[in-house]
Design a protein around this motif. Structure first.
Motif, mmCIF file in Angstrom:
data_model
loop_
_atom_site.group_PDB
_atom_site.id
_atom_site.type_symbol
_atom_site.label_atom_id
_atom_site.label_comp_id
_atom_site.label_asym_id
_atom_site.label_seq_id
_atom_site.Cartn_x
_atom_site.Cartn_y
_atom_site.Cartn_z
ATOM 1 N N LEU A 110 -6.660 54.910 104.456
ATOM 2 C CA LEU A 110 -7.262 53.621 104.091
ATOM 3 C C LEU A 110 -7.567 52.827 105.361
ATOM 4 O O LEU A 110 -8.642 52.245 105.500
ATOM 5 N N VAL A 114 -11.200 51.340 106.419
ATOM 6 C CA VAL A 114 -11.419 49.886 106.535
ATOM 7 C C VAL A 114 -11.917 49.528 107.927
ATOM 8 O O VAL A 114 -12.844 48.729 108.081
ATOM 9 N N LEU A 170 -16.397 50.645 101.360
ATOM 10 C CA LEU A 170 -15.212 51.446 101.032
ATOM 11 C C LEU A 170 -15.462 52.309 99.796
ATOM 12 O O LEU A 170 -15.033 53.457 99.729
ATOM 13 N N LEU A 177 -10.535 50.146 95.660
ATOM 14 C CA LEU A 177 -9.471 49.172 95.948
ATOM 15 C C LEU A 177 -8.679 48.800 94.711
ATOM 16 O O LEU A 177 -7.485 48.536 94.789
ATOM 17 N N ASP A 178 -9.326 48.778 93.555
ATOM 18 C CA ASP A 178 -8.595 48.419 92.341
ATOM 19 C C ASP A 178 -7.550 49.479 92.008
ATOM 20 O O ASP A 178 -6.438 49.156 91.615
ATOM 21 N N GLU A 180 -6.254 51.439 94.265
ATOM 22 C CA GLU A 180 -5.278 51.319 95.355
ATOM 23 C C GLU A 180 -4.268 50.219 95.071
ATOM 24 O O GLU A 180 -3.124 50.285 95.497
ATOM 25 N N LEU A 181 -4.733 49.206 94.337
ATOM 26 C CA LEU A 181 -3.879 48.042 94.111
ATOM 27 C C LEU A 181 -2.997 48.168 92.882
ATOM 28 O O LEU A 181 -2.176 47.308 92.628
#
Lengths: 183, 76
Positions: A110, A114, A170, A177-178, A180-181
């Motif tokens: 990640l 980024v 990304l 990201l969702d 990942e979160l």
């Protein structure tokens, strides 16, 4: 396991505390989502973590894993409830389950993605993003905007653009990201 | 979401928070101006932003972590 840093934290090592918070921030924040419409969870999280730091020298392990993290989750919930009472906010929906907290490690893939995407940002959005990163919560946005000769609204619009462009970049690299979160 | 609401969300996403007179950490003024849906958007955007900040930081620290360490150092 998050308790490995406890001895250093209890001895007043703020850097060890930073490492510990870095490992549990995402999970603790997710545990506060049910309060997000009732309280400012960023303020609640910071307040709760400061209380953890203050209590750490006297903290006793209970023989189960992640004792300090579990304590932090309770502290965060209590700060949220106290803030709700202060504001007279309505309570969160009862049916929302408690989120299990867990300690996470840095993700080098990640990070690489980024960094690559940040380097591709156009000038002003990148400048706005870098101001926030360098300030690290230390300065008001009015100060940051002035520092780069932007009006506040222009600064904020550039920051929005930076975040959106980063997310798009990304996504093109397969980073959701969702997902990942997810706690 | 209107452009005005987007600006409010952006102000909530920062880790910068003032102290109250009693020393506790105050809510963002912009958070109070958001409706329920806007507050949830701000929460989710903040969570994403902190993940990105941590990924970009050499120590893996988000701006929340850095802000906390700044407060601790000020108090010492």
């Amino acid at each position: 396991m998050s308790d490995a840093l406890l001895e250093q934290i209890a001895a007043g090592d703020s850097r060890a505390f930073g490492q510990w918070v870095a490992g549990c921030e995402q999970s603790l924040r997710a545990s506060l989502r049910k309060f997000a419409s009732s309280v400012d969870t960023e303020a609640v999280l910071q307040e709760a973590l400061l209380r953890v730091w203050q209590v750490a020298p006297r903290f006793q392990l209970d023989g189960r894993p992640d004792a300090l993290l579990r304590f932090a989750q309770v502290a965060a919930r209590n700060v949220a409830l106290s803030e709700m009472r202060r504001l007279g906010s309505k309570p969160p929906a009862e049916e929302l389950p408690e989120v299990a907290v867990a300690f996470a490690s840095p993700d080098p893939l990640l990070r690489a993605a980024v960094v690559e995407c940040k380097d591709k940002l156009p000038g002003k959005p990148r400048l706005a993003l870098e101001q926030r990163l360098e300030s690290a919560g230390g300065d008001d946005d009015h100060v940051l905007a002035e520092r780069v000769n932007m009006k506040l609204n222009t600064f904020l619009q550039n920051f929005t653009r930076a975040r959106k462009l980063l997310a798009e970049c990304l996504k093109q690299r397969g980073v959701d990201l969702d997902a990942e979160l997810s706690p | 979401m209107t452009p005005e609401e987007e600006l409010l969300v952006e102000q909530v996403v920062t880790a910068h928070r003032q102290r109250r007179g009693d020393g506790s950490i105050a809510s963002s003024p912009a958070w109070h101006d958001l409706d329920e849906a806007g507050r949830l958007v701000a929460f989710d955007e903040t969570a994403r932003q902190r993940r990105l900040e941590a990924a970009l930081d050499s120590d893996g620290f988000s701006s929340t972590v850095r802000a906390l360490l700044g407060r601790i150092q000020l108090a010492e």
